[in-house]
Design an enzyme around this catalytic site. Structure first.
Site, PDB file in Angstrom:
ATOM      1  N   ASP A  23       0.874  -1.168   0.000  1.00 11.71           N
ATOM      2  CA  ASP A  23       0.000   0.000   0.000  1.00 11.71           C
ATOM      3  C   ASP A  23       0.917   1.226   0.000  1.00 11.71           C
ATOM      4  OD1 ASP A  23      -2.438   1.564   0.585  1.00 11.71           O
ATOM      5  OD2 ASP A  23      -1.466   1.876   2.517  1.00 11.71           O
ATOM      6  N   ASP A  80      -0.049   5.148   0.806  1.00  6.94           N
ATOM      7  CA  ASP A  80      -0.279   6.112   1.897  1.00  6.94           C
ATOM      8  C   ASP A  80      -0.341   5.372   3.233  1.00  6.94           C
ATOM      9  OD1 ASP A  80      -0.543   8.236   0.095  1.00  6.94           O
ATOM     10  OD2 ASP A  80      -2.702   7.956  -0.102  1.00  6.94           O
TER      11      ASP A  80
HETATM   12  P1  B16 Z   1      -6.505  10.243  -3.703  1.00  7.49           P
HETATM   13  P2  B16 Z   1      -3.731   4.088  -0.038  1.00  7.49           P
HETATM   14  C1  B16 Z   1      -5.612   6.006  -0.147  1.00  7.49           C
HETATM   15  O1  B16 Z   1      -4.313   5.565  -0.411  1.00  7.49           O
HETATM   16  C2  B16 Z   1      -5.654   6.819   1.150  1.00  7.49           C
HETATM   17  O2  B16 Z   1      -5.372   5.983   2.270  1.00  7.49           O
HETATM   18  C3  B16 Z   1      -7.027   7.404   1.335  1.00  7.49           C
HETATM   19  O3  B16 Z   1      -7.059   8.198   2.494  1.00  7.49           O
HETATM   20  C4  B16 Z   1      -7.385   8.241   0.100  1.00  7.49           C
HETATM   21  O4  B16 Z   1      -8.700   8.749   0.202  1.00  7.49           O
HETATM   22  C5  B16 Z   1      -7.266   7.371  -1.157  1.00  7.49           C
HETATM   23  O5  B16 Z   1      -5.957   6.835  -1.245  1.00  7.49           O
HETATM   24  C6  B16 Z   1      -7.547   8.161  -2.420  1.00  7.49           C
HETATM   25  O6  B16 Z   1      -6.537   9.130  -2.564  1.00  7.49           O
HETATM   26  O7  B16 Z   1      -7.470  11.310  -3.306  1.00  7.49           O
HETATM   27  O8  B16 Z   1      -5.060  10.694  -3.670  1.00  7.49           O
HETATM   28  O9  B16 Z   1      -6.872   9.571  -5.004  1.00  7.49           O
HETATM   29  O10 B16 Z   1      -3.657   4.056   1.452  1.00  7.49           O
HETATM   30  O11 B16 Z   1      -4.648   3.078  -0.671  1.00  7.49           O
HETATM   31  O12 B16 Z   1      -2.343   4.111  -0.664  1.00  7.49           O
HETATM   32 MG    MG Z   2      -2.866   3.237   3.203  1.00  6.80          MG
END
Ligand code: B16
Ligand code: MG
Length: 214
Positions: free
Chosen positions: A9, A11
């Site tokens: 993953d 974030d």
């Molecule tokens: P974006 P991951 C996710 O990333 C985040 O944890 C989540 O908080 C966020 O809403 C989602 O990506 C979408 O992100 O707005 O940048 O497209 O943890 O799956 O790497």
């Molecule tokens: Mg994450």
């Protein structure tokens, strides 16, 4: 246990962009006078941008139409992208590079499985793109975590069957997604206490990957 690939993953596992997601949503919510706090924010981990917005809007008195929702999500994303501009390789979380090198030396495939549409931008800012055999992210999928789509696509791209993939995740939604996809999963950081995960680690610094791959 036979592990031929590790899917990271992004974030919350590779880089702590989770605090910027919070600050950007908070700014947008304050402007709209919608109540939003860190507890609500924890439920947004791994969840797509538009689904996150729907969760936030549960606290709103006002009903927003689709165009307005897209404007709110876009505004949040602009704030978030501004914050991401200051990301550098020093923001990579402890132990990540050591684990990537360890896996690469052993011929284990490495992929990204992230809900974020900002994945290419983030990888560029932290300079890690070259480590990954494949990237599967929010730009490629229709259903976000807890649906397994993003991880199944990553496995397909690296040609490893799901049962031989280990996912590293910081979100409860991501743990569910990996298990639903028939993969093994390690809860990292925020998800280090998730009892459904096959393995748990506070961070990647001290986890004994050599024992896992025996
Ligand atoms: P974006 P991951 C996710 O990333 C985040 O944890 C989540 O908080 C966020 O809403 C989602 O990506 C979408 O992100 O707005 O940048 O497209 O943890 O799956 O790497
Ligand atoms: Mg994450």
């Amino acid at each position: 246990m036979s592990i031929k690939a590790v899917i990271f993953d992004l974030d919350g596992v590779i880089v702590s962009t989770d605090k910027y997601h919070y600050q950007a949503w908070k700014k947008m919510a304050d402007e709209e006078e919608i109540y939003f706090d860190k507890i609500i924010n924890e439920g947004l981990r791994g969840v797509s941008r538009m689904e996150s917005l729907e969760i936030i809007l549960k606290k709103s008195q006002k009903i927003y139409n689709q165009n307005e929702k897209e404007e709110l999500a876009g505004r949040k994303n602009n704030y978030y992208r501004e914050m991401l501009n200051c990301l550098t390789p020093t923001d990579i979380l402890p132990g990540v590079i050591k684990v990537l090198e360890f896996l690469r030396e052993r011929g284990i495939k490495i992929a990204i499985g992230s809900s974020s549409k900002n994945t290419p931008f983030i990888l560029e800012k932290i300079g890690l793109g070259s480590y990954f055999d494949a990237v599967s992210d929010g730009n490629d999928i229709n259903k976000s975590k807890p649906d397994p789509e993003v991880f199944l696509l990553a496995a397909k791209k690296i040609r490893v069957i799901p049962g031989e993939c280990l996912v590293l995740e910081d979100a409860d939604a991501g743990i569910e997604a990996a298990l639903a996809g028939g993969m093994k999963v390690m809860g990292v950081g925020f998800a280090a206490k998730n009892v459904k995960a096959n393995y748990r680690a506070h961070d990647l610094l001290n986890f004994k990957f050599d024992e896992l791959l025996k």
